[in-house]
Design a protein around this motif. Sequence first.
Motif: not given
Length: 317
Positions: A29-48
Amino acid sequence: MIQMKVTQLKREAEGILGIELQAADGAMLVPFEPGAHIDVHLPDGLARQYSLCNDAVETDRYRLGVSLSTTSLGGSRYLHTSLREGDSLTISEPRSLFGLSPAAASHRFIAGGIGITPILSMIRWCVRHSVPWHLHYCVRSRTCAAYLDELRAFGDNVHVHANDEIAGRIPDIQTLISDVKAGEHVYCCGPDGLMDAVLHHGRQCGIPRESLHFERFTASPPRIADNSERAFTVVLAKQGLRCVVSPNESILESLERQGVCPPFSCREGLCRSCEVEVLSGEVEHRDYVLSEDEQMANRSLMICVSRAKSDELVIDL
Ligand code: FES
């Protein structure tokens, strides 16, 4: 976009689901900075947006903590009730809006409830690099405090403040930060009331604004369109298009109405994915991600929430 597989689901505390994700194809996986977040794409079409709470040096997995929101429109409710181990999830690459300041001599963390998630990865970094830190973890009760077992390993650096152990009162924020030393930075993630209190008392204690850092999970309720809201024109310099943004729509919505589809994610001014450069005109910033200095500089705006003070705004699209 990255395709991930849910490799573990775990109840981290009352109302908090721990989710472990690994790349569906087994890749690193791509390394991340401490405190980082990801977008999770959900079935309703929006990202959280969800913060990563594992050690940032790990490249075989991402760990999230998701609190079940009582007002969930589908995001946390879906993850809590429908997600199963082995399922697939599409996510973005990690992004960092809440990193550790390299200018800080030490770090003081104030987490409220699920706000512990980004701070946990920051703590792991501090431990790994022997940088001084302290955590004040504010929760309603220890039963809804996620990751307590992991935090216990850090001994006296961790102070848990459970409301039900102090007669239902919330902790005195001024006391938590009144002894912040010169060079120490304060990081807060949690409910709006907690962050507002940290900002207020932090300034009263003389902590410089640039030493106070905040991460918001939710936006304030949208402003009701009233008579103070007015229309303005947005000009897309590259496309040579002019759009009138009416009082009851965002710049993003007006562009979508014209068939223009710029990138976006949260639509609440929280994630920075819709940021666009400003070429001329004056912005009324309504986002939660630009610093005061960045807002004053007027160089970019979040088109999902921000508006124009001037009659016309020329943007780099
Ligand atoms: S879409 Fe997230 S800040 Fe605009």
